[in-house]
Write a protein that holds these residues in place. Structure first.
Motif, PDB file in Angstrom:
ATOM      1  N   ALA A 186      -3.725   3.703   2.986  1.00 31.96           N
ATOM      2  CA  ALA A 186      -4.037   3.150   4.462  1.00 31.96           C
ATOM      3  C   ALA A 186      -5.251   2.329   4.274  1.00 31.96           C
ATOM      4  O   ALA A 186      -5.357   1.278   4.815  1.00 31.96           O
ATOM      5  N   THR A 187      -6.230   2.483   3.235  1.00 29.10           N
ATOM      6  CA  THR A 187      -7.404   1.815   3.237  1.00 29.10           C
ATOM      7  C   THR A 187      -7.157   0.473   2.443  1.00 29.10           C
ATOM      8  O   THR A 187      -7.726  -0.430   2.905  1.00 29.10           O
ATOM      9  N   ILE A 188      -6.223   0.568   1.358  1.00 29.01           N
ATOM     10  CA  ILE A 188      -5.806  -0.488   0.838  1.00 29.01           C
ATOM     11  C   ILE A 188      -5.113  -1.689   1.924  1.00 29.01           C
ATOM     12  O   ILE A 188      -5.186  -2.751   1.929  1.00 29.01           O
ATOM     13  N   GLU A 189      -4.046  -1.026   2.611  1.00 36.39           N
ATOM     14  CA  GLU A 189      -3.427  -1.787   3.532  1.00 36.39           C
ATOM     15  C   GLU A 189      -4.309  -2.425   4.778  1.00 36.39           C
ATOM     16  O   GLU A 189      -4.053  -3.726   4.893  1.00 36.39           O
ATOM     17  N   MET A 190      -5.448  -1.690   4.851  1.00 40.21           N
ATOM     18  CA  MET A 190      -6.429  -2.218   6.051  1.00 40.21           C
ATOM     19  C   MET A 190      -7.336  -3.310   5.266  1.00 40.21           C
ATOM     20  O   MET A 190      -7.545  -4.293   6.206  1.00 40.21           O
ATOM     21  N   ALA A 191      -7.621  -3.177   4.102  1.00 41.18           N
ATOM     22  CA  ALA A 191      -8.304  -4.131   3.436  1.00 41.18           C
ATOM     23  C   ALA A 191      -7.370  -5.465   3.517  1.00 41.18           C
ATOM     24  O   ALA A 191      -8.093  -6.393   3.319  1.00 41.18           O
ATOM     25  N   PHE A 192      -6.118  -5.540   3.321  1.00 37.97           N
ATOM     26  CA  PHE A 192      -5.257  -6.586   3.340  1.00 37.97           C
ATOM     27  C   PHE A 192      -5.178  -7.169   4.603  1.00 37.97           C
ATOM     28  O   PHE A 192      -5.253  -8.526   4.998  1.00 37.97           O
ATOM     29  N   ALA A 193      -5.002  -6.545   5.899  1.00 39.07           N
ATOM     30  CA  ALA A 193      -4.603  -6.705   7.304  1.00 39.07           C
ATOM     31  C   ALA A 193      -5.985  -7.206   7.960  1.00 39.07           C
ATOM     32  O   ALA A 193      -6.009  -7.939   8.939  1.00 39.07           O
ATOM     33  N   LEU A 194      -7.013  -6.688   7.713  1.00 38.42           N
ATOM     34  CA  LEU A 194      -8.184  -6.855   8.637  1.00 38.42           C
ATOM     35  C   LEU A 194      -8.721  -8.406   8.631  1.00 38.42           C
ATOM     36  O   LEU A 194      -8.901  -8.727   9.650  1.00 38.42           O
ATOM     37  N   PRO A 195      -8.692  -8.972   7.521  1.00 39.29           N
ATOM     38  CA  PRO A 195      -9.360 -10.224   7.692  1.00 39.29           C
ATOM     39  C   PRO A 195      -8.448 -11.294   8.326  1.00 39.29           C
ATOM     40  O   PRO A 195      -8.782 -12.057   9.038  1.00 39.29           O
TER      41      PRO A 195
END
Length: 151
Positions: free
Chosen positions: A15-24
């Motif tokens: 989830a942390t990796i997915e958020m790192a891609f989606a948040l920007p």
């Protein structure tokens, strides 16, 4: 072989990796909506200012039994072009970091009916900023033809 089996089934941190891609992307999208909202607010403000200028241009400041006369700059009983322009500038609201311009209103005589009118125009330009790079400059322009009372 045992290490490979442990890594294959371990999903901690996904989830942390997915958020790192989606948040920007999400932040850039929200910022683009903010920029668009500024343009819509400025559009409402310039439309209001144009309406106030048009209303003021139709006033007969010293009405007589024969009507009103169109002034040469600074004289007469109808508002002068420079006063109409000032009213437009004073009435504008909601413009952000852009540029608001009002060309000098010019009095025009209608060739078919002899009536007189002002063509009022306002323009607003705002450069957009999409966080990581500059966006397009958005220009909004509004115009109104205002017939004035004459003798």
């Amino acid at each position: 072989m045992m290490l490979r089996r442990k890594l294959h089934g371990d999903v901690r941190g996904a989830a942390t990796i997915e958020m790192a891609f989606a948040l920007p992307t999400l932040i850039a999208l929200i910022w683009a909506f903010v920029q668009l909202a500024q343009i819509y607010r400025a559009t409402a403000g310039i439309q209001q200012a144009l309406g106030e200028g048009a209303r003021y241009a139709t006033l007969c400041l010293n009405a007589t039994t024969t009507g009103c006369t169109i002034p040469s700059p600074g004289t007469g009983t109808n508002p002068a072009a420079n006063t109409i322009k000032r009213v437009i500038y004073d009435s504008v609201y909601g413009i952000g970091p852009g540029t608001f311009t009002v060309p000098d209103p010019s009095l025009v005589t209608d060739t078919t009916g002899g009536g007189k009118y002002y063509d009022l125009t306002v323009t607003y330009s705002q450069p957009t900023n999409l966080l990581m790079f500059a966006g397009p400059t958005i220009t909004v322009s509004r115009s109104k033809r205002v017939w004035v009372a004459t003798t």
